[in-house]
Design a protein around this motif. Structure first.
Motif, PDB file in Angstrom:
ATOM      1  N   PHE A 219       0.835  -1.210   0.000  1.00 29.78           N
ATOM      2  CA  PHE A 219       0.000   0.000   0.000  1.00 29.78           C
ATOM      3  C   PHE A 219       0.865   1.253   0.000  1.00 29.78           C
ATOM      4  O   PHE A 219       1.719   1.422   0.869  1.00 29.78           O
ATOM      5  CB  PHE A 219      -0.897   0.001   1.247  1.00 29.78           C
ATOM      6  N   ARG A 220       0.650   2.098  -0.992  1.00 22.02           N
ATOM      7  CA  ARG A 220       1.358   3.380  -1.015  1.00 22.02           C
ATOM      8  C   ARG A 220       0.390   4.447  -1.510  1.00 22.02           C
ATOM      9  O   ARG A 220      -0.305   4.243  -2.503  1.00 22.02           O
ATOM     10  CB  ARG A 220       2.563   3.336  -1.964  1.00 22.02           C
ATOM     11  N   ARG A 221       0.406   5.577  -0.805  1.00 20.57           N
ATOM     12  CA  ARG A 221      -0.493   6.668  -1.183  1.00 20.57           C
ATOM     13  C   ARG A 221       0.146   7.467  -2.312  1.00 20.57           C
ATOM     14  O   ARG A 221       0.675   8.540  -2.099  1.00 20.57           O
ATOM     15  CB  ARG A 221      -0.660   7.583   0.040  1.00 20.57           C
ATOM     16  N   GLU A 222       0.116   6.904  -3.517  1.00 19.27           N
ATOM     17  CA  GLU A 222       0.707   7.595  -4.657  1.00 19.27           C
ATOM     18  C   GLU A 222      -0.413   8.116  -5.538  1.00 19.27           C
ATOM     19  O   GLU A 222      -1.565   7.721  -5.394  1.00 19.27           O
ATOM     20  CB  GLU A 222       1.561   6.620  -5.469  1.00 19.27           C
ATOM     21  N   ARG A 223      -0.057   8.995  -6.479  1.00 15.80           N
ATOM     22  CA  ARG A 223      -1.086   9.485  -7.398  1.00 15.80           C
ATOM     23  C   ARG A 223      -1.405   8.357  -8.380  1.00 15.80           C
ATOM     24  O   ARG A 223      -0.529   7.891  -9.104  1.00 15.80           O
ATOM     25  CB  ARG A 223      -0.566  10.715  -8.144  1.00 15.80           C
ATOM     26  N   ARG A 228       0.153   2.332 -11.657  1.00 19.71           N
ATOM     27  CA  ARG A 228       0.478   2.821 -10.311  1.00 19.71           C
ATOM     28  C   ARG A 228      -0.807   2.894  -9.493  1.00 19.71           C
ATOM     29  O   ARG A 228      -1.739   3.600  -9.854  1.00 19.71           O
ATOM     30  CB  ARG A 228       1.142   4.187 -10.407  1.00 19.71           C
ATOM     31  N   TYR A 229      -0.842   2.149  -8.409  1.00 22.62           N
ATOM     32  CA  TYR A 229      -2.049   2.034  -7.612  1.00 22.62           C
ATOM     33  C   TYR A 229      -1.750   2.276  -6.136  1.00 22.62           C
ATOM     34  O   TYR A 229      -0.609   2.230  -5.712  1.00 22.62           O
ATOM     35  CB  TYR A 229      -2.655   0.626  -7.771  1.00 22.62           C
ATOM     36  N   LEU A 230      -2.807   2.519  -5.372  1.00 20.62           N
ATOM     37  CA  LEU A 230      -2.644   2.657  -3.921  1.00 20.62           C
ATOM     38  C   LEU A 230      -2.465   1.278  -3.290  1.00 20.62           C
ATOM     39  O   LEU A 230      -1.701   1.104  -2.365  1.00 20.62           O
ATOM     40  CB  LEU A 230      -3.867   3.335  -3.300  1.00 20.62           C
ATOM     41  N   TYR A 233       0.290  -5.162  -5.993  1.00 19.84           N
ATOM     42  CA  TYR A 233       0.755  -6.481  -5.551  1.00 19.84           C
ATOM     43  C   TYR A 233       2.226  -6.664  -5.911  1.00 19.84           C
ATOM     44  O   TYR A 233       2.657  -6.255  -6.983  1.00 19.84           O
ATOM     45  CB  TYR A 233      -0.101  -7.575  -6.201  1.00 19.84           C
ATOM     46  N   GLN A 234       2.924  -7.255  -4.987  1.00 23.24           N
ATOM     47  CA  GLN A 234       4.328  -7.547  -5.284  1.00 23.24           C
ATOM     48  C   GLN A 234       4.618  -9.032  -5.082  1.00 23.24           C
ATOM     49  O   GLN A 234       4.006  -9.689  -4.231  1.00 23.24           O
ATOM     50  CB  GLN A 234       5.259  -6.750  -4.361  1.00 23.24           C
ATOM     51  N   ILE A 235       5.557  -9.507  -5.869  1.00 21.96           N
ATOM     52  CA  ILE A 235       6.121 -10.836  -5.651  1.00 21.96           C
ATOM     53  C   ILE A 235       7.597 -10.568  -5.400  1.00 21.96           C
ATOM     54  O   ILE A 235       8.250  -9.933  -6.230  1.00 21.96           O
ATOM     55  CB  ILE A 235       5.969 -11.715  -6.907  1.00 21.96           C
ATOM     56  N   VAL A 365      20.038   4.209  -9.000  1.00 20.52           N
ATOM     57  CA  VAL A 365      20.429   4.335  -7.594  1.00 20.52           C
ATOM     58  C   VAL A 365      19.388   3.782  -6.630  1.00 20.52           C
ATOM     59  O   VAL A 365      19.655   3.575  -5.472  1.00 20.52           O
ATOM     60  CB  VAL A 365      20.739   5.803  -7.225  1.00 20.52           C
ATOM     61  N   ARG A 366      18.151   3.551  -7.086  1.00 22.43           N
ATOM     62  CA  ARG A 366      17.059   3.019  -6.250  1.00 22.43           C
ATOM     63  C   ARG A 366      16.673   4.017  -5.152  1.00 22.43           C
ATOM     64  O   ARG A 366      17.513   4.673  -4.561  1.00 22.43           O
ATOM     65  CB  ARG A 366      17.414   1.680  -5.598  1.00 22.43           C
ATOM     66  N   GLY A 367      15.383   4.071  -4.892  1.00 22.98           N
ATOM     67  CA  GLY A 367      14.877   5.087  -3.971  1.00 22.98           C
ATOM     68  C   GLY A 367      15.032   4.772  -2.493  1.00 22.98           C
ATOM     69  O   GLY A 367      14.914   5.646  -1.655  1.00 22.98           O
ATOM     70  N   ASN A 387       7.448   1.671 -16.443  1.00 26.51           N
ATOM     71  CA  ASN A 387       7.779   0.400 -17.097  1.00 26.51           C
ATOM     72  C   ASN A 387       8.687  -0.510 -16.272  1.00 26.51           C
ATOM     73  O   ASN A 387       9.093  -1.556 -16.738  1.00 26.51           O
ATOM     74  CB  ASN A 387       8.374   0.646 -18.487  1.00 26.51           C
ATOM     75  N   ALA A 388       8.981  -0.123 -15.025  1.00 25.82           N
ATOM     76  CA  ALA A 388       9.808  -0.994 -14.183  1.00 25.82           C
ATOM     77  C   ALA A 388       8.932  -2.095 -13.609  1.00 25.82           C
ATOM     78  O   ALA A 388       7.944  -1.814 -12.928  1.00 25.82           O
ATOM     79  CB  ALA A 388      10.437  -0.192 -13.059  1.00 25.82           C
ATOM     80  N   VAL A 389       9.274  -3.342 -13.904  1.00 28.73           N
ATOM     81  CA  VAL A 389       8.496  -4.448 -13.333  1.00 28.73           C
ATOM     82  C   VAL A 389       9.190  -5.079 -12.146  1.00 28.73           C
ATOM     83  O   VAL A 389       8.581  -5.838 -11.400  1.00 28.73           O
ATOM     84  CB  VAL A 389       8.182  -5.578 -14.340  1.00 28.73           C
TER      85      VAL A 389
END
Ligand code: AMP
Length: 527
Positions: A219-223, A228-230, A233-235, A365-367, A387-389
């Protein structure tokens, strides 16, 4: 037009419906299978954890934690934190205009009051004591004094107005970073949780390294926008403990690529970089800062700010006008310490040994704060700007930062939503077929036979649709067609009486008669 229903999924969240969910299941099943062949076991983690875990692991300065976290349980422990909470809300609602001196004064006074009272309360132990409290205080004080400094400058141009708006925004932003109470938060990522679990369950006592993978919502409060979703899902997978041998980095990357290849994901591009360690990175960051200061005037406001807060992030910039300037900046690969340089060279060698094709990207550099040495990112086709998967990297030191023993670590997270989008764009979708057999039964006598046939076919693993009420022949066939069934099994009075059933292949309309056992055999063979 259909009437808009009263309740709708919140923007940035969505329902996943069949038949698309079949593709999600296929992706997840492939992850289970591929990761198991590399010796990984699944870990299932809670969806929420203490806010501090994420604050400490990911870093308060990152967008993910600083701005985007969904914090739960906003219940204040006592009157002091409640008063401070209300003061903070009042400040947040203040409309501050450069044309209205009174609004500026009230804003500054309220912020100063908050700072003084918060620090007192912290000192007296009346508010939530957390490790980064002093950092939060320093940030807010800095933002406030930056605002005061700005007010001293001539206000002639638009640029000043932009800086004014930004300064107000920053003050409110840093005010929001202060944790007034021990809260929990919906997880914005899972690496911190995996490390927490590694410590909590003493996994360092197992043979090292421990290889774990997870899947689930973050869960991330992004626009919200495409890809890009709030709630997304990640693997992901993590290797914890043991050595930091470059072969581990290469094998982890190899595993993701094998997974993507199995799914036939198109247009894959793997980029790798090394961002050094605690010894060499700070030296490079300082060099970068010095170089950036020389060209500060040519940079946009975001990058200008990052020169102070996190110069590495300037390399992330997508701003067109900044690209030629960024191209002239020093590369980290030229400034790695001897150990890091050796490690990076070996990782690349091990990738080549495994036939993994990569491209070096010195700007990767990754965030997140916790990365060191190897970082990598994988992009796929059909995703536009998002486009980053997959993103990953090494994070030796994170377990220790969370209170565990010194532990090496490396891992990655795949954005499953984007992975699915890319597969759909590449037409690798599941066929629309959702049923194998539609049982077109007619007459009461045929019904009992239809029920038995459905049971046998389902037992054999076929997807069967058994209509609950009798239908006319034509209606049954059109329904079978709409559902995308492969076959219609026709059971009328005659068929039942003769013990000879008709199987119609819907794609070409051919019909064949079968006895009951032959039918099952035929379907099995043609599966
Ligand atoms: P990160 O944890 O930021 O390294 O992200 C890893 C991967 O998760 C990214 O490469 C994306 O594919 C995916 N991802 C991150 N944030 C979002 C989001 N808000 N919506 C969808 N996917 C996301």
């Amino acid at each position: 037009m259909a009437k808009k229903s009263k309740f709708q999924a919140i923007k940035g969240t969505r329902d996943l419906l069949p038949p698309e969910t079949a593709l999600w299941n296929r992706v997840e099943q492939t992850a289970h299978e591929v990761f198991a062949t590399f010796g990984f076991g699944e870990i299932r983690l809670p969806i929420f954890e203490s806010t501090e875990l994420f604050a400490r692991a990911v870093g308060l300065e990152t967008d993910i934690v600083g701005k985007e976290m969904f914090i739960l349980d906003r219940e204040y422990d006592n009157k002091t934190s409640s008063d401070l909470g209300h003061l903070r809300e009042t400040i947040n609602f203040m409309v501050v205009s450069s044309a209205n001196q009174q609004s500026i004064d009230s804003f500054r006074q309220a912020l100063s009051k908050f700072l003084v009272e918060y620090q007192e309360a912290l000192h007296e132990g009346l508010v939530y004591q957390y490790e980064h409290a002093h950092v939060s205080v320093a940030h807010l004080a800095e933002a406030l004094s930056g605002f005061a400094g700005l007010l001293e400058l001539p206000r002639a141009d638009n640029r000043w107005q932009d800086l004014f708006d930004k300064a107000v925004y920053d003050c409110k932003e840093y005010l929001g970073h202060i944790l007034l109470e021990g809260t929990n938060a919906l997880r914005p990522e899972a690496t911190a949780s995996v490390c927490r679990a590694y410590i909590e369950h003493n996994l360092q006592q197992l043979p090292q390294p421990v290889r774990l993978y997870y899947l689930g919502p973050m869960f991330r409060r992004e626009r919200p926008q495409k890809g890009r979703y709030l709630q997304f899902y990640q693997i992901g997978a993590e290797v914890l403990g043991g050595s930091d041998a470059p072969a581990i980095d290469a094998e982890v990357i190899e595993m993701v690529m094998v997974f993507f290849d199995k799914l036939e994901l198109q247009g894959l591009q793997l980029e790798v970089n090394s961002i050094g360690c605690r010894d060499c990175r700070p030296r490079y960051v300082e060099l970068l800062r010095t170089e950036l200061l020389k060209v500060k005037d040519q940079l946009g406001p975001d990058s200008q700010r990052r020169i102070e807060t996190n110069p590495l992030r300037v390399l992330d910039s997508k701003l067109e006008s900044e690209q030629p300037i960024i191209a002239t900046l020093p590369h980290i690969a030229d400034h790695l310490c001897e150990d890091c340089a050796k490690h990076y060279a070996a990782v690349k060698q091990h990738l080549e040994l495994r036939g993994v094709i990569y491209r070096e990207n010195w700007r990767l550099v990754r965030g997140l704060d916790y990365y060191m040495r190897t970082t990598f990112e994988i992009t796929a086709q059909g995703l536009g700007s998002q486009n980053a998967v997959c993103g990953g990297g090494r994070y030796d030191g994170l377990v220790e930062l969370l209170g565990g023993p010194p532990t090496k670590g490396i891992g990655f997270a795949i954005g499953e939503d984007r992975l699915i989008l890319s597969l759909q764009e590449g037409n690798k979708t599941q066929p629309k077929q959702t049923r194998d057999v539609y049982i077109a039964w007619m007459s009461e006598q045929a019904y009992a036979t239809a029920v038995r046939a459905a049971k046998d076919l389902r037992n054999a693993g076929f997807r069967v649709e058994l209509p609950p009420t009798e239908q006319k022949f034509g209606k049954a066939l059109s329904q079978a067609d709409k559902l995308g069934a492969k076959y219609a099994l026709i059971l009328g009075q005659d068929e039942v009486a003769e013990g000879s059933w008709t199987l119609k292949t819907l794609a070409d309309g051919t019909q064949t008669k079968f006895t009951e056992p032959d039918l099952l055999e035929h379907l099995r063979k043609s599966r």
